[in-house]
Design a protein around this motif. Structure first.
Motif, PDB file in Angstrom:
ATOM      1  N   ARG A 153       0.830  -1.200   0.000  1.00  0.00           N
ATOM      2  CA  ARG A 153       0.000   0.000   0.000  1.00  0.00           C
ATOM      3  C   ARG A 153       0.870   1.258   0.000  1.00  0.00           C
ATOM      4  N   GLU A 154       1.625   1.407  -1.066  1.00  0.00           N
ATOM      5  CA  GLU A 154       2.439   2.589  -1.359  1.00  0.00           C
ATOM      6  C   GLU A 154       2.741   2.497  -2.852  1.00  0.00           C
ATOM      7  N   THR A 155       3.387   3.531  -3.399  1.00  0.00           N
ATOM      8  CA  THR A 155       3.895   3.428  -4.768  1.00  0.00           C
ATOM      9  C   THR A 155       5.409   3.509  -4.679  1.00  0.00           C
ATOM     10  N   ARG A 156       6.064   2.346  -4.761  1.00  0.00           N
ATOM     11  CA  ARG A 156       7.527   2.337  -4.643  1.00  0.00           C
ATOM     12  C   ARG A 156       8.190   2.509  -6.006  1.00  0.00           C
ATOM     13  N   TRP A 157       7.653   1.796  -6.991  1.00  0.00           N
ATOM     14  CA  TRP A 157       8.287   1.804  -8.312  1.00  0.00           C
ATOM     15  C   TRP A 157       7.291   2.364  -9.337  1.00  0.00           C
ATOM     16  N   PRO A 158       7.226   3.692  -9.515  1.00  0.00           N
ATOM     17  CA  PRO A 158       6.238   4.257 -10.443  1.00  0.00           C
ATOM     18  C   PRO A 158       6.277   3.535 -11.795  1.00  0.00           C
ATOM     19  N   ALA A 159       5.116   3.327 -12.387  1.00  0.00           N
ATOM     20  CA  ALA A 159       4.923   2.556 -13.623  1.00  0.00           C
ATOM     21  C   ALA A 159       4.988   1.057 -13.335  1.00  0.00           C
ATOM     22  N   TYR A 160       6.086   0.568 -12.785  1.00  0.00           N
ATOM     23  CA  TYR A 160       6.121  -0.865 -12.458  1.00  0.00           C
ATOM     24  C   TYR A 160       4.994  -1.186 -11.474  1.00  0.00           C
ATOM     25  N   GLN A 161       4.766  -0.253 -10.558  1.00  0.00           N
ATOM     26  CA  GLN A 161       3.789  -0.501  -9.485  1.00  0.00           C
ATOM     27  C   GLN A 161       3.244   0.849  -9.049  1.00  0.00           C
ATOM     28  N   THR A 162       2.208   1.322  -9.766  1.00  0.00           N
ATOM     29  CA  THR A 162       1.622   2.626  -9.446  1.00  0.00           C
ATOM     30  C   THR A 162       0.254   2.425  -8.803  1.00  0.00           C
ATOM     31  N   ARG A 163       0.155   2.688  -7.509  1.00  0.00           N
ATOM     32  CA  ARG A 163      -1.137   2.598  -6.814  1.00  0.00           C
ATOM     33  C   ARG A 163      -1.713   4.002  -6.732  1.00  0.00           C
ATOM     34  N   THR A 164      -2.795   4.279  -7.470  1.00  0.00           N
ATOM     35  CA  THR A 164      -3.357   5.644  -7.433  1.00  0.00           C
ATOM     36  C   THR A 164      -3.953   5.954  -6.059  1.00  0.00           C
ATOM     37  N   ASP A 165      -4.325   4.909  -5.295  1.00  0.00           N
ATOM     38  CA  ASP A 165      -4.878   5.148  -3.958  1.00  0.00           C
ATOM     39  C   ASP A 165      -3.789   5.282  -2.881  1.00  0.00           C
ATOM     40  N   TYR A 166      -2.559   4.928  -3.230  1.00  0.00           N
ATOM     41  CA  TYR A 166      -1.415   5.133  -2.317  1.00  0.00           C
ATOM     42  C   TYR A 166      -0.256   5.679  -3.137  1.00  0.00           C
ATOM     43  N   PRO A 167      -0.339   6.963  -3.553  1.00  0.00           N
ATOM     44  CA  PRO A 167       0.600   7.487  -4.567  1.00  0.00           C
ATOM     45  C   PRO A 167       2.033   7.716  -4.102  1.00  0.00           C
ATOM     46  N   GLY A 168       2.289   7.794  -2.807  1.00  0.00           N
ATOM     47  CA  GLY A 168       3.648   8.131  -2.374  1.00  0.00           C
ATOM     48  C   GLY A 168       4.476   6.927  -1.986  1.00  0.00           C
ATOM     49  N   ARG A 169       5.795   7.152  -1.936  1.00  0.00           N
ATOM     50  CA  ARG A 169       6.692   6.106  -1.447  1.00  0.00           C
ATOM     51  C   ARG A 169       6.821   6.256   0.069  1.00  0.00           C
TER      52      ARG A 169
END
Lengths: 109, 569
Positions: free
Chosen positions: B523-539
């Protein structure tokens, strides 16, 4: 996408246990059809790795890109030698280019 | 043909290697060098001469410790490239072996470009140029010389397990002879590669296999591990490649070899303008996909790599370089009358893949490359936790896995008792393998593949969604995957080639289920594009600088967490 078989040149490699195109295709896409010639099961499943085109002893195979991506008529023809490969390209206006590339070190070939 | 006509072939070997790609072949050679009396068998789905990712060749080695660098500086670089989270123990132990394996393969006949002083010609910090058209045939010859047994055209479908959950071999079927192969082994190395074909590809219909990763790598090794209860890691770190549009050829050659930079339709060098703090053109790999994807999403596409500075001579050199790896690009340019010296090259992100060698999805292993299943080692794209392996890292990992598997065989107590119900399990697997041939009506593998790819594209962050996803979508993806799992009993094959295709889609459905569970869990976005969670946008390093692992159990996929350990400063 896939390979076109020139049925006049293809012999079906009748004297070998398995024709090289059938033997080496990484996708198991080539087979021998009812007329004893090479045929591709499904053009769309080809990855265009060109292994069969490079290895065919009768130069009977040619890679064709899917029309949705490329105009008709251009060609790319490889010729494999002991330690090098020669590529010949012909664009849609008939302009040719030749590339010669080493494939193996001399002492290993 | 039906089940009644099928024959069973029983084989015993010391070391079984599943997958004769670049990793499996190096493992096989090393095992025979270390223990010449050992019986080593490779089971390969295609033919080792030209199978796996390297069928068409390679033009560079992209993981090499060039002069001035060290294994530690490599780890530091890879950690930054993977946005802080890697298994440093795995990356370091791999890095320590990179140069040795490259020199081994050079001595087998691989031409590596050298300068006037006899040093390798580098192409960036970790890269050297090779003439690798025949890389796979060169390695296959060495496998033969080393006295390795190879069975080509055998599709492995599951492991054989002992009473105490040790892997004692594998079962599969021959695509040519239709036989059922039951192989008992002292130790097993899984080296089947990662998986393409989970998501709807950039091109469809007649060009659906015009993809970057080998379309014949279909996640068999992941799926067998999942079904046997192996612990898997980091499936949520998908790999999306930045590639030349339409033909999906790599762009590293353009950036590293020919100094091309990314520009948008306005002519802006957006990586420098917007990602300077992350390294601009040298930003971490996921960011170099996220950047151009965002340009297109926000209306500043298409995006290009600018090659218009190249001279005619350099263009010829660029073409030669691609002929060693993606020859169809040169045909594509010839067919479309395209000159990269006059026009910039349009680029795009691919559909997501799972690949342990570029990203880090795969088996959870220790530094001996031992999985959580006793007797099973993993190497190459199927092994997790160590991104940035590429070709030479897969070699290093194959070699390490082989060394430890050989030790395991030597120290092993005399044969463990087989599961008391092994015979029943074998027959169950036998029936599972051949069932699609028995059905008169049903669903063709291509139809089921299309359904899976549509679900993943729309609900689990595919190309059409700019790789973005949220919890609601991912739950819908899971619901659809469960429906597909119930449809497997309708899969139908008319011949052995289609039977292989059936198992390839079954495997990918099992992999997709685990992937979506991983995507939901982080529940975060660690690797933008590879793993983009719009509901948890930050690292969120506080909470999520850790590994997401999983193990499939009787009642579903169980999620686990493993801590990150920093070894290198």
């Amino acid at each position: 996408m896939g390979v076109e078989v020139n049925k006049d040149l293809c012999t079906g490699c009748k004297n070998s246990s398995e024709p090289v195109c059938v033997k080496y295709c990484p996708g198991d896409l080539l087979m021998i059809d009812d007329e004893g010639k090479a045929a591709i099961r499904s053009m769309e499943d080809c990855w265009d790795c060109m292994v069969c085109v490079k290895l065919c002893p009768h130069k009977a195979l040619e890679t064709k890109l899917p029309y949705q991506l490329a105009d008709y008529k251009a060609r790319l023809v490889p010729e494999i030698y002991r330690s090098k490969i020669i590529w010949k390209t012909e664009d849609i206006e008939g302009q040719c280019e030749v590339f010669e590339l080493q494939t193996k070190t001399e002492d290993s070939a | 043909m039906g089940i009644s006509e099928t024959k069973i072939e029983s084989i015993e070997t010391d070391l079984l290697i599943i997958g004769g790609g670049t990793s499996g072949c190096l493992a096989a050679v090393k095992a025979r060098e270390k223990a010449p009396d050992l019986d080593v068998l490779i089971l390969e789905k295609a033919h080792i001469e030209r199978s796996g990712c390297l069928a068409a060749g390679m033009n560079a080695i992209n993981a090499y410790i060039n002069p001035g660098e060290t294994p530690e500086s490599f780890v530091e670089y890879v950690r930054k490239d993977a946005l802080g989270l890697i298994r440093e123990d795995l990356v370091l132990s791999m890095a320590q072996r990179l140069n040795e394996v490259v020199q081994d393969v050079e001595s087998w006949g691989l031409p590596i470009k050298k300068d006037e002083d006899g040093n390798y010609v580098s192409r960036g910090r970790w890269n050297i140029k090779i003439n690798g058209e025949a890389l796979k045939p060169i390695i296959a010859s060495r496998v033969k010389e080393a006295g390795v047994n190879v069975l080509n055209r055998v599709v492995v479908t599951n492991y054989l397990m002992s009473e105490d959950n040790e892997v004692i071999g594998a079962i599969g079927f021959g695509v040519r002879d239709g036989k059922c192969y039951v192989v008992r082994a002292g130790a097993t190395i899984i080296a089947t590669g990662g998986t393409a074909g989970l998501y709807k590809p950039n091109n469809d219909g007649s060009a659906h296999h015009k993809i970057w990763y080998s379309p014949f790598n279909t996640g068999g090794g992941y799926a067998m591990g999942i079904r046997a209860g192996a612990e898997m890691t980091s499936f949520e770190m998908r790999f999306i490649a930045l590639r030349i549009k339409d033909i999906v050829a790599p762009t590293g050659t353009l950036a590293l070899g020919f100094g091309a930079t990314q520009v948008n339709s306005l002519g802006e060098r957006f990586m420098q303008d917007k990602f300077a703090d992350m390294g601009a053109e040298g930003a971490p790999t996921p960011i170099r996909v996220y950047g151009p994807t965002r340009e297109v999403k926000e209306g500043r596409g298409p995006v290009f790599m600018d090659t218009t500075h190249l001279t005619d001579e350099e263009v010829k050199e660029l073409k030669a370089s691609y002929l060693n790896m993606y020859p169809d690009l040169i045909l594509y340019w010839a067919a479309n009358n395209f000159d990269p010296g006059k026009e910039p090259i349009e680029i795009e992100g691919t559909e997501p893949y799972l690949v342990g060698g570029h990203a880090q999805a795969g088996y959870w292993i220790n530094t001996r490359r031992e999985t959580t299943l006793k007797g099973l080692y993993a190497a190459g794209d199927v092994a997790g936790g160590a991104p940035y392996k590429f070709v030479s890292g897969c070699w290093a990992e194959g070699v390490i896995a082989a060394e430890n598997a050989v030790e395991y065989i030597k120290n092993k107590q005399e044969s463990k008792s087989e599961q008391s119900d092994l015979t029943k399990k074998l027959w169950d697997e036998y029936n599972r393998i051949y069932a699609p041939l028995e059905r008169e009506k049903g669903v063709k593998p291509r139809e089921m593949e299309e359904r899976l790819q549509k679900v993943m594209d729309e609900y689990a962050g595919g190309v059409s969604r700019y790789y973005e996803m949220n919890e609601r979508e991912l739950k819908l993806a899971l619901k659809n995957i469960k429906r597909l799992q119930e449809q497997i009993e309708f899969l139908k094959a008319d011949n052995l080639h289609e039977l292989m295709n059936c198992h390839e889609v079954v495997d990918r459905i099992d992999v997709a289920e685990v992937l979506v569970n991983h995507l939901l869990y982080r529940r975060e976005t660690r690797w933008p594009a590879y793993q983009t969670r719009t509901d948890y946008p930050g690292r969120d390093d506080q909470e999520w600088l850790k590994f997401v692992n999983s193990r499939r159990e009787q009642d579903g996929v169980k999620m686990l967490e493993k801590s990150y350990e920093k070894l290198v400063k």
